[in-house]
Motif scaffolding. Structure first.
Motif, mmCIF file in Angstrom:
data_model
loop_
_atom_site.group_PDB
_atom_site.id
_atom_site.type_symbol
_atom_site.label_atom_id
_atom_site.label_comp_id
_atom_site.label_asym_id
_atom_site.label_seq_id
_atom_site.Cartn_x
_atom_site.Cartn_y
_atom_site.Cartn_z
ATOM 1 N N LYS A 129 -54.856 10.018 -32.700
ATOM 2 C CA LYS A 129 -53.745 9.282 -33.306
ATOM 3 C C LYS A 129 -52.696 10.247 -33.860
ATOM 4 O O LYS A 129 -51.504 9.976 -33.784
ATOM 5 C CB LYS A 129 -54.259 8.401 -34.457
ATOM 6 N N LEU A 130 -53.158 11.353 -34.424
ATOM 7 C CA LEU A 130 -52.249 12.365 -34.958
ATOM 8 C C LEU A 130 -51.351 12.902 -33.853
ATOM 9 O O LEU A 130 -50.129 12.973 -34.011
ATOM 10 C CB LEU A 130 -53.025 13.517 -35.606
ATOM 11 N N LYS A 131 -51.942 13.247 -32.729
ATOM 12 C CA LYS A 131 -51.163 13.775 -31.602
ATOM 13 C C LYS A 131 -50.126 12.752 -31.138
ATOM 14 O O LYS A 131 -48.958 13.084 -30.944
ATOM 15 C CB LYS A 131 -52.114 14.149 -30.453
ATOM 16 N N LYS A 132 -50.550 11.517 -30.980
ATOM 17 C CA LYS A 132 -49.633 10.467 -30.554
ATOM 18 C C LYS A 132 -48.549 10.242 -31.608
ATOM 19 O O LYS A 132 -47.369 10.102 -31.275
ATOM 20 C CB LYS A 132 -50.376 9.160 -30.296
ATOM 21 N N SER A 133 -48.929 10.239 -32.870
ATOM 22 C CA SER A 133 -47.972 10.013 -33.956
ATOM 23 C C SER A 133 -46.942 11.141 -34.041
ATOM 24 O O SER A 133 -45.768 10.894 -34.318
ATOM 25 C CB SER A 133 -48.702 9.877 -35.289
ATOM 26 N N GLU A 134 -47.378 12.371 -33.810
ATOM 27 C CA GLU A 134 -46.428 13.499 -33.797
ATOM 28 C C GLU A 134 -45.397 13.307 -32.691
ATOM 29 O O GLU A 134 -44.201 13.517 -32.907
ATOM 30 C CB GLU A 134 -47.168 14.821 -33.591
ATOM 31 N N GLU A 135 -45.867 12.905 -31.516
ATOM 32 C CA GLU A 135 -44.949 12.675 -30.401
ATOM 33 C C GLU A 135 -44.015 11.508 -30.692
ATOM 34 O O GLU A 135 -42.818 11.577 -30.403
ATOM 35 C CB GLU A 135 -45.737 12.442 -29.110
ATOM 36 N N ASP A 136 -44.550 10.445 -31.271
ATOM 37 C CA ASP A 136 -43.718 9.291 -31.636
ATOM 38 C C ASP A 136 -42.659 9.690 -32.663
ATOM 39 O O ASP A 136 -41.507 9.271 -32.568
ATOM 40 C CB ASP A 136 -44.579 8.154 -32.200
ATOM 41 N N PHE A 137 -43.060 10.492 -33.644
ATOM 42 C CA PHE A 137 -42.109 10.932 -34.668
ATOM 43 C C PHE A 137 -41.002 11.778 -34.043
ATOM 44 O O PHE A 137 -39.820 11.577 -34.335
ATOM 45 C CB PHE A 137 -42.814 11.731 -35.771
ATOM 46 N N ASN A 138 -41.377 12.697 -33.176
ATOM 47 C CA ASN A 138 -40.372 13.545 -32.526
ATOM 48 C C ASN A 138 -39.411 12.725 -31.681
ATOM 49 O O ASN A 138 -38.203 12.970 -31.676
ATOM 50 C CB ASN A 138 -41.046 14.631 -31.675
ATOM 51 N N ARG A 139 -39.938 11.720 -30.995
ATOM 52 C CA ARG A 139 -39.106 10.837 -30.183
ATOM 53 C C ARG A 139 -38.145 10.052 -31.086
ATOM 54 O O ARG A 139 -36.956 9.932 -30.807
ATOM 55 C CB ARG A 139 -39.996 9.890 -29.376
ATOM 56 N N LYS A 140 -38.678 9.533 -32.190
ATOM 57 C CA LYS A 140 -37.876 8.773 -33.155
ATOM 58 C C LYS A 140 -36.765 9.657 -33.738
ATOM 59 O O LYS A 140 -35.615 9.231 -33.845
ATOM 60 C CB LYS A 140 -38.781 8.254 -34.269
ATOM 61 N N LEU A 141 -37.108 10.869 -34.080
ATOM 62 C CA LEU A 141 -36.134 11.815 -34.637
ATOM 63 C C LEU A 141 -35.044 12.128 -33.619
ATOM 64 O O LEU A 141 -33.853 12.161 -33.954
ATOM 65 C CB LEU A 141 -36.854 13.095 -35.063
ATOM 66 N N LEU A 142 -35.433 12.302 -32.383
ATOM 67 C CA LEU A 142 -34.472 12.580 -31.321
ATOM 68 C C LEU A 142 -33.522 11.409 -31.120
ATOM 69 O O LEU A 142 -32.309 11.589 -30.985
ATOM 70 C CB LEU A 142 -35.193 12.904 -30.013
ATOM 71 N N HIS A 143 -34.058 10.198 -31.142
ATOM 72 C CA HIS A 143 -33.214 9.003 -31.006
ATOM 73 C C HIS A 143 -32.225 8.893 -32.169
ATOM 74 O O HIS A 143 -31.059 8.554 -31.963
ATOM 75 C CB HIS A 143 -34.063 7.724 -30.915
ATOM 76 N N GLN A 144 -32.690 9.172 -33.385
ATOM 77 C CA GLN A 144 -31.792 9.133 -34.546
ATOM 78 C C GLN A 144 -30.681 10.164 -34.398
ATOM 79 O O GLN A 144 -29.523 9.890 -34.694
ATOM 80 C CB GLN A 144 -32.561 9.406 -35.840
ATOM 81 N N TYR A 145 -31.037 11.336 -33.924
ATOM 82 C CA TYR A 145 -30.061 12.405 -33.722
ATOM 83 C C TYR A 145 -29.031 11.998 -32.668
ATOM 84 O O TYR A 145 -27.835 12.165 -32.851
ATOM 85 C CB TYR A 145 -30.776 13.693 -33.307
ATOM 86 N N ARG A 146 -29.514 11.423 -31.570
ATOM 87 C CA ARG A 146 -28.607 10.963 -30.504
ATOM 88 C C ARG A 146 -27.691 9.848 -30.997
ATOM 89 O O ARG A 146 -26.496 9.843 -30.723
ATOM 90 C CB ARG A 146 -29.401 10.462 -29.304
ATOM 91 N N ASP A 147 -28.270 8.888 -31.715
ATOM 92 C CA ASP A 147 -27.483 7.770 -32.240
ATOM 93 C C ASP A 147 -26.415 8.258 -33.199
ATOM 94 O O ASP A 147 -25.283 7.782 -33.177
ATOM 95 C CB ASP A 147 -28.379 6.745 -32.929
ATOM 96 N N ARG A 148 -26.752 9.213 -34.036
ATOM 97 C CA ARG A 148 -25.798 9.772 -34.990
ATOM 98 C C ARG A 148 -24.684 10.498 -34.250
ATOM 99 O O ARG A 148 -23.519 10.389 -34.602
ATOM 100 C CB ARG A 148 -26.492 10.732 -35.953
ATOM 101 N N GLY A 149 -25.019 11.189 -33.165
ATOM 102 C CA GLY A 149 -24.044 11.888 -32.360
ATOM 103 C C GLY A 149 -23.090 10.940 -31.658
ATOM 104 O O GLY A 149 -21.899 11.199 -31.529
ATOM 105 N N ASN A 150 -23.592 9.809 -31.204
ATOM 106 C CA ASN A 150 -22.769 8.811 -30.523
ATOM 107 C C ASN A 150 -21.780 8.147 -31.479
ATOM 108 O O ASN A 150 -20.700 7.744 -31.085
ATOM 109 C CB ASN A 150 -23.636 7.747 -29.843
ATOM 110 N N LYS A 151 -22.151 7.992 -32.731
ATOM 111 C CA LYS A 151 -21.272 7.372 -33.718
ATOM 112 C C LYS A 151 -20.083 8.264 -34.073
ATOM 113 O O LYS A 151 -19.041 7.781 -34.436
ATOM 114 C CB LYS A 151 -22.052 7.042 -34.999
ATOM 115 N N LYS A 152 -20.271 9.580 -33.952
ATOM 116 C CA LYS A 152 -19.194 10.521 -34.289
ATOM 117 C C LYS A 152 -18.100 10.532 -33.231
ATOM 118 O O LYS A 152 -16.989 10.876 -33.499
ATOM 119 C CB LYS A 152 -19.753 11.944 -34.462
ATOM 120 N N GLU A 153 -18.474 10.200 -31.996
ATOM 121 C CA GLU A 153 -17.516 10.287 -30.887
ATOM 122 C C GLU A 153 -16.490 9.218 -30.902
ATOM 123 O O GLU A 153 -16.295 8.292 -31.419
ATOM 124 C CB GLU A 153 -18.263 10.251 -29.550
#
Length: 153
Positions: A129-153
């Motif tokens: 579960k830890l391994k899966k949760s780490e991957e889920d967190f990284n994916r979530k963080l990446l999506h937040q970063y992308r979404d934040r980048g799209n709002k600036k444009e």
């Protein structure tokens, strides 16, 4: 003569700017770490006894992994950004590649050691579960970063 008076001021401002950038990065890293702890705590549903043993081990792993990824790989990242990779000799490139492989192997061994240590603290299902949760967190963080980048444009 005026240059000698201005030079210390310029050095001071440039060092303050560098320090401020370093502090900003450190602050961002701490924010991400806090978010990750909250996310993993929710996902893993650790008992208080498990959490007491898990977090010191996991935090030590995270710190060492960060050091390996960012400090040791810094030289490679710098060479990519400044374009000097294309100007390396074959021997330099081979040496650099060996260093990267060694670093990757060190990170792998660190992960393997974490898993072995966690086997004494958590059931195997929670380690998975830890391994899966780490991957889920990284994916979530990446999506937040992308979404934040799209709002600036």
């Amino acid at each position: 003569m005026k240059l000698l008076k201005i030079l210390p001021i310029l050095v001071l401002f440039s060092s303050l700017n560098f320090y401020a950038q370093g502090e900003k990065m450190k602050e961002k890293r701490e924010q991400i770490k806090t978010m990750k702890v909250a996310f993993l705590t929710t996902e893993l549903d650790l008992t208080s006894a498990e959490a007491e043993k898990f977090w010191p081990v996991y935090n030590a792993f995270e710190d060492k992994q960060f050091e390996l990824r960012h400090q040791k790989m810094g030289a490679f990242i710098k060479k990519i950004k400044d374009g000097s990779v294309s100007q390396m000799t074959e021997k330099e490139a081979s040496t650099f590649l060996n260093q990267m492989e060694s670093n990757d192997e060190e990170i792998f061994m660190l992960r393997k050691k974490l898993t072995a240590t966690l086997r004494n603290i958590l059931p195997a299902s929670k380690i998975l579960k830890l391994k899966k949760s780490e991957e889920d967190f990284n994916r979530k963080l990446l999506h937040q970063y992308r979404d934040r980048g799209n709002k600036k444009e």
